[in-house]
Design an enzyme around this catalytic site. Structure first.
Site, PDB file in Angstrom:
ATOM      1  N   ASP A 136      36.772  47.266  40.915  1.00 30.60           N
ATOM      2  CA  ASP A 136      38.061  47.332  41.606  1.00 30.60           C
ATOM      3  C   ASP A 136      39.102  46.610  40.749  1.00 30.60           C
ATOM      4  O   ASP A 136      38.812  46.247  39.613  1.00 30.60           O
ATOM      5  CB  ASP A 136      37.954  46.802  43.050  1.00 30.60           C
ATOM      6  CG  ASP A 136      37.725  45.294  43.130  1.00 30.60           C
ATOM      7  OD1 ASP A 136      37.898  44.593  42.102  1.00 30.60           O
ATOM      8  OD2 ASP A 136      37.382  44.814  44.228  1.00 30.60           O
ATOM      9  N   SER A 171      34.815  34.801  43.810  1.00 38.24           N
ATOM     10  CA  SER A 171      34.219  36.121  44.006  1.00 38.24           C
ATOM     11  C   SER A 171      33.332  36.571  42.855  1.00 38.24           C
ATOM     12  O   SER A 171      32.520  37.479  43.023  1.00 38.24           O
ATOM     13  CB  SER A 171      35.306  37.169  44.235  1.00 38.24           C
ATOM     14  OG  SER A 171      36.211  37.162  43.146  1.00 38.24           O
ATOM     15  N   HIS A 188      37.610  43.048  39.847  1.00 35.04           N
ATOM     16  CA  HIS A 188      36.189  42.716  39.629  1.00 35.04           C
ATOM     17  C   HIS A 188      35.467  43.717  38.749  1.00 35.04           C
ATOM     18  O   HIS A 188      35.766  44.914  38.775  1.00 35.04           O
ATOM     19  CB  HIS A 188      35.477  42.606  40.988  1.00 35.04           C
ATOM     20  CG  HIS A 188      36.105  41.598  41.891  1.00 35.04           C
ATOM     21  ND1 HIS A 188      36.907  41.960  42.942  1.00 35.04           N
ATOM     22  CD2 HIS A 188      36.081  40.251  41.868  1.00 35.04           C
ATOM     23  CE1 HIS A 188      37.349  40.865  43.544  1.00 35.04           C
ATOM     24  NE2 HIS A 188      36.861  39.808  42.918  1.00 35.04           N
TER      25      HIS A 188
END
Ligand SMILES: *[C@@H]1O[C@H](CO)[C@@H](O)[C@H](O)[C@H]1NC(C)=O
Ligand SMILES: *[C@@H]1O[C@H](CO)[C@@H](O)[C@H](O)[C@H]1NC(C)=O
Length: 384
Positions: free
Chosen positions: A330, A40, A333
């Site tokens: 978040d 990610s 991240h």
């Protein structure tokens, strides 16, 4: 043919050279392509085209709130590290490989998939595992060979830079919130498998002609908001994860040094994400932030619950206005302001941050430097 027509043809040919090159072959000669693999940290939305769940996606508000509209599909409020890197190298955004409108990959392709690890077991069934990413890269290589021939494809492959972000999903689940030992493996064995599987993928790329890589080492996951969440007492950091991350980073360096001796033409840049993240989390104000240890979007007092955008079936979550004050967007991240700082350090940083070369040097590996300078000169003379 009349002189006028011949002149006109010549003119439009010259315009084509100076303006927007329309032939793929010219792109290949002039640009160092960028192929991106991993998780990610780099995923621009591949997970929207596989069978997964919203927990592994970011194609909804408030992801992308600071830049993209509609939502980014990127796990951040805006752009990710590779999105900034292409700016420094004057490439367009690298297309998401699985996004159906994307069929031209002359500048490169992004295969990264949120949640992926080097081990197939990490989030198995929810991501494009690393071996599948390599398979797709193999499909693309065949496509290039058919369309460009072998010699141009070989040049493209060896000039290109291969960017990796990997390992961040291999450790947190097995180490877990309760310090479950990675039974039946020792730390050394487990890290060995993670690095071993990553190496297999890179060797696959090398067999197809890839030479130059940029890779991030493992962030200090031990104090990630999602990792601290619910740990007793007092949401403390996970020391076991700290130990195993350090081991991973040592073994990664050893492996890269070994590959440098084994593989012909191999050149690499390791970005010390671990140190940079630690510094910024500990000293946010030094880097222009206010909050280094809590997430801007999520639930619980420090945003450790990964509910941003309604994930994990949690409909109510917090989203604070002052996004640029946060290190974490978040619970897992970084915000885009952090991404920009990291990209710049990866690209241009000294050997204390990115070694043995920075990414700029890797992009400019001998042969490419000549063709890049050539193209810059041509552009200048046409503009003048
Ligand atoms: C997608 O995943 C779900 C749940 O894991 C599964 O039941 C379903 O068969 C999968 N669909 C496809 C097309 O693979
Ligand atoms: C890759 O991972 C698997 C587990 O998924 C492990 O059995 C295997 O030994 C690893 N390969 C290497 C080269 O370490």
């Amino acid at each position: 043919m009349g002189v006028a027509l011949a002149l006109q043809l010549l003119l439009s040919y010259l315009l084509m050279l100076g303006g927007h090159p329309s032939s793929s072959q010219r792109h290949f000669v002039e640009h160092v392509a960028l192929f991106i693999f991993g998780d990610s940290i780099f995923d621009p939305g591949n997970n929207n085209y596989i069978n997964t769940t919203a927990d592994f996606q970011a194609n909804f508000w408030p992801y992308g709130i600071s830049y993209f509209n509609p939502p980014t599909r990127r796990f951040s409020d805006g752009r990710l590290i590779p999105d900034f890197i292409v700016e420094y190298h004057r490439l367009p955004l690298i297309p998401t490989y699985l996004d159906p409108p994307n069929t031209e990959f002359v500048y490169g392709a992004n295969f990264a998939s949120g949640g992926v690890g080097a081990l197939v077991e990490s989030h198995a069934g929810f991501t494009l595992d690393l071996k599948t990413q390599l398979q797709y890269f193999g499909d693309l290589e065949k496509h290039f060979r058919q369309n460009l021939g072998d010699s141009k494809t070989d040049q493209l492959m060896s000039d290109a830079v291969y960017l990796f972000s990997c390992g961040g999903n291999d450790y947190p689940s097995p180490v877990g919130n309760n310090d479950i030992i990675l039974y039946p493996y020792t730390h050394e064995q487990y890290v060995g498998m993670v690095i071993g599987n990553w190496t297999d993928v890179f060797k696959g790329i090398h067999e197809k002609g890839g030479r130059k890589i940029g890779i991030t080492n493992l962030a200090p996951l031990a104090c990630w908001p999602s990792v601290r969440e619910g740990r007793q007492p007092g949401n403390t950091c996970n020391e076991e994860l700290d130990i195993i991350s350090s081991l991973h980073n040592q073994e990664l360096l050893k492996k890269l040094q070994e590959l440098e001796k084994q593989l012909d033409g191999f050149m690499y840049a390791v970005f010390d994400l671990n140190t940079e993240v630690s510094n910024q989390m500990k000293n946010p104000s030094k880097y222009g932030f206010k909050i280094g240890d809590s997430a801007c979007c999520g639930s619980s007092p420090f945003g450790g619950i990964d509910s941003c955008g309604g994930k994990r079936g949690i409909k109510e979550f917090d989203l604070f206005d002052n996004i640029n004050d946060y290190f974490f967007f978040d619970s897992n991240h970084i915000t885009k302001v952090v991404g920009r700082q990291f990209a710049e350090l990866f690209w241009n940083g000294g050997s204390d941050v990115t070694a043995p070369y920075n990414l700029k040097a890797v992009f400019q590996g001998k042969r490419s430097l000549a063709s890049l300078e050539g193209s810059a000169m041509r552009t200048r003379s046409m503009d003048a």
